[in-house]
Motif scaffolding. Structure first.
Motif, PDB file in Angstrom:
ATOM      1  N   UNK A 156       0.715  -1.267  -0.233  1.00  0.00           N
ATOM      2  CA  UNK A 156       0.124  -0.150   0.090  1.00  0.00           C
ATOM      3  C   UNK A 156       0.889   1.153  -0.341  1.00  0.00           C
ATOM      4  N   UNK A 157       0.345   2.215  -0.664  1.00  0.00           N
ATOM      5  CA  UNK A 157       1.094   3.679  -0.515  1.00  0.00           C
ATOM      6  C   UNK A 157       0.920   4.229   0.842  1.00  0.00           C
ATOM      7  N   UNK A 158       1.781   5.243   1.372  1.00  0.00           N
ATOM      8  CA  UNK A 158       1.865   5.626   2.441  1.00  0.00           C
ATOM      9  C   UNK A 158       0.705   6.544   2.552  1.00  0.00           C
ATOM     10  N   UNK A 159       0.062   7.240   1.347  1.00  0.00           N
ATOM     11  CA  UNK A 159      -1.116   7.692   1.555  1.00  0.00           C
ATOM     12  C   UNK A 159      -2.163   7.145   2.014  1.00  0.00           C
ATOM     13  N   UNK A 160      -2.373   5.868   1.398  1.00  0.00           N
ATOM     14  CA  UNK A 160      -3.486   4.970   2.071  1.00  0.00           C
ATOM     15  C   UNK A 160      -3.163   4.515   3.410  1.00  0.00           C
ATOM     16  N   UNK A 161      -1.895   4.137   3.855  1.00  0.00           N
ATOM     17  CA  UNK A 161      -1.653   3.908   5.116  1.00  0.00           C
ATOM     18  C   UNK A 161      -1.916   4.892   6.119  1.00  0.00           C
ATOM     19  N   UNK A 162      -1.912   6.307   5.789  1.00  0.00           N
ATOM     20  CA  UNK A 162      -2.198   7.299   6.566  1.00  0.00           C
ATOM     21  C   UNK A 162      -3.805   7.448   6.724  1.00  0.00           C
ATOM     22  N   UNK A 163      -4.318   7.222   5.522  1.00  0.00           N
ATOM     23  CA  UNK A 163      -5.989   7.279   5.620  1.00  0.00           C
ATOM     24  C   UNK A 163      -6.391   6.113   6.527  1.00  0.00           C
ATOM     25  N   UNK A 164      -5.932   5.159   6.189  1.00  0.00           N
ATOM     26  CA  UNK A 164      -6.453   3.940   7.133  1.00  0.00           C
ATOM     27  C   UNK A 164      -6.263   4.150   8.613  1.00  0.00           C
ATOM     28  N   UNK A 165      -5.178   4.388   8.964  1.00  0.00           N
ATOM     29  CA  UNK A 165      -4.872   4.952  10.504  1.00  0.00           C
ATOM     30  C   UNK A 165      -5.844   5.827  10.906  1.00  0.00           C
ATOM     31  N   UNK A 166      -6.061   6.972  10.126  1.00  0.00           N
ATOM     32  CA  UNK A 166      -6.967   8.063  10.614  1.00  0.00           C
ATOM     33  C   UNK A 166      -8.422   7.330  10.667  1.00  0.00           C
ATOM     34  N   UNK A 167      -8.742   6.597   9.866  1.00  0.00           N
ATOM     35  CA  UNK A 167     -10.028   6.280   9.713  1.00  0.00           C
ATOM     36  C   UNK A 167     -10.572   5.134  10.825  1.00  0.00           C
ATOM     37  N   UNK A 168      -9.515   4.650  11.441  1.00  0.00           N
ATOM     38  CA  UNK A 168      -9.672   3.505  12.635  1.00  0.00           C
ATOM     39  C   UNK A 168      -9.581   4.291  13.918  1.00  0.00           C
ATOM     40  N   UNK A 169      -8.780   5.435  13.976  1.00  0.00           N
ATOM     41  CA  UNK A 169      -8.488   6.060  15.110  1.00  0.00           C
ATOM     42  C   UNK A 169      -9.421   7.140  15.624  1.00  0.00           C
ATOM     43  N   UNK A 170      -9.859   7.988  14.513  1.00  0.00           N
ATOM     44  CA  UNK A 170     -10.666   9.156  14.890  1.00  0.00           C
ATOM     45  C   UNK A 170     -11.871   8.797  15.721  1.00  0.00           C
ATOM     46  N   UNK A 252      -3.817   7.133  -4.543  1.00  0.00           N
ATOM     47  CA  UNK A 252      -3.711   6.404  -5.564  1.00  0.00           C
ATOM     48  C   UNK A 252      -2.646   6.928  -6.858  1.00  0.00           C
ATOM     49  N   UNK A 253      -1.812   7.831  -6.126  1.00  0.00           N
ATOM     50  CA  UNK A 253      -0.854   8.222  -7.237  1.00  0.00           C
ATOM     51  C   UNK A 253      -0.016   7.289  -8.044  1.00  0.00           C
ATOM     52  N   UNK A 254      -0.086   7.260  -9.310  1.00  0.00           N
ATOM     53  CA  UNK A 254       0.730   6.212 -10.003  1.00  0.00           C
ATOM     54  C   UNK A 254      -0.063   5.025 -10.527  1.00  0.00           C
ATOM     55  N   UNK A 255      -1.327   4.886  -9.887  1.00  0.00           N
ATOM     56  CA  UNK A 255      -2.067   3.737  -9.989  1.00  0.00           C
ATOM     57  C   UNK A 255      -2.496   3.429 -11.525  1.00  0.00           C
ATOM     58  N   UNK A 256      -2.441   4.312 -12.207  1.00  0.00           N
ATOM     59  CA  UNK A 256      -2.862   4.327 -13.696  1.00  0.00           C
ATOM     60  C   UNK A 256      -1.957   3.288 -14.504  1.00  0.00           C
ATOM     61  N   UNK A 257      -0.895   3.216 -14.080  1.00  0.00           N
ATOM     62  CA  UNK A 257       0.313   2.591 -14.818  1.00  0.00           C
ATOM     63  C   UNK A 257      -0.126   1.063 -15.144  1.00  0.00           C
TER      64      UNK A 257
END
Length: 304
Positions: A156-170, A252-257
């Motif tokens: 997973x990307x760092x962006x998704x990791x951060x989102x997942x962490x936020x969504x479970x902790x807030x 999702x940056x770069x996911x189009x490739x």
């Protein structure tokens, strides 16, 4: 399965939302009936466009795209995933699984009895929508993917990791704040309120809470094998397949490739990068409508 239903009055007077609600009744494997809401605008005999939203949004995300395409003679269908929008919401987080969502939306899709569908999908709309393409490839005439993926446990990307962490902790999941933060422009108070409308309180957010944990980003996640099988189907999909990721999404940056490399239908397509955040429908709705309409027009011209 215990389910919740957002009161209809929560959806009255929403900004830029003139569309009549339509409903279908699904039956879960445990025999629980589930009401699914969808928008169905434009002429019944027009080319069909299916707009699939993700988390934690609902069909409201596509309001400007719906209006644009319907005005151009396209039949535009935008469902609310179970747990979101005006659709019923299972109350327990454990009632939400990736495969259950695929089964629910497959059941609805079969009930709709559509043909020559052009799909636009983003976020979980892609994780589920692309599974529909894999299961019903003959029904789809073209696909546009944006800010999404079909993960198979490879990280997973760092962006998704951060989102997942936020969504479970807030403590309280701030739906309007999330949609605003994931858009490049500032949403109006009315737009933010529309995104919060489906969720009167935290009990209604079980799906929104659970979705980030369901993305199969590690080998241990469920649905890795099912997505691998779906990729085999996509690797045989030779109809138009266009990528339209945004320039401002860290998740999702770069996911189009991977789509451009693995899907035969992506070869030679006019892939674009659109302006916007993760929820690029808020930032580039006219451009999205133009891409979809253009794909349909090229197909129609090819048959002429």
């Amino acid at each position: 399965m215990e389910t919740l239903r957002t009161p209809d009055e929560r959806f009255e007077g929403l900004v830029d939302w003139p569309f009549a609600p339509r409903y279908a009744t699904l039956i879960d494997a445990d025999r629980t009936p589930l009401r699914l809401h969808f928008v169905d605008e434009g002429p019944r005999d027009g080319p069909v466009v299916l707009l699939m939203h993700g988390e934690p949004s609902w069909a409201y995300l596509y309001r400007k795209v719906i209006a644009n395409l319907a005005a151009q003679g396209r039949r535009v269908i935008a469902p609310d995933l179970i747990g979101f929008g005006r659709s019923d919401k299972p109350a327990a987080r454990g009632d939400y699984t990736y495969e259950r969502h695929v089964a629910w939306m497959s059941q609805w899709f079969a009930l709709m009895d559509l043909s020559d569908v052009t799909l636009f999908c983003q976020d979980w709309g892609g994780l589920i929508g692309l599974r529909l393409v894999a299961a019903f490839p003959e029904t789809f005439a073209g696909v546009v993917v944006a800010n999404t993926g079909l993960p198979t446990g490879t990280g997973w990307t760092e962006g998704f990791r951060a989102w997942c962490d936020f969504s479970q902790r807030v403590p309280e999941l701030p739906i309007g704040f999330i949609l605003n933060g994931g858009s490049a422009r500032d949403l109006s108070p009315g737009e933010i309120a529309a995104y919060e409308a489906p969720f009167p309180d935290e009990r209604y957010k079980a799906g929104a809470r659970q979705f980030p944990t369901l993305v199969p980003v590690t080998p241990e996640h469920a649905s890795v094998a099912e997505n691998q099988a779906a990729w085999k189907a996509l690797e045989a999909f030779d109809k138009p397949f266009l990528t339209a990721f945004s320039d401002g999404d860290q998740v999702t940056r770069g996911g189009e490739a991977v789509f451009q490399a693995r899907v035969p239908g992506a070869k030679g397509e006019p892939h674009v990068t659109l302006h916007g955040g993760h929820f690029l429908q808020e930032d580039s709705p006219d451009e999205i409508a133009t891409l979809i309409d253009g794909m349909i027009a090229r197909r129609v011209k090819g048959f002429a």
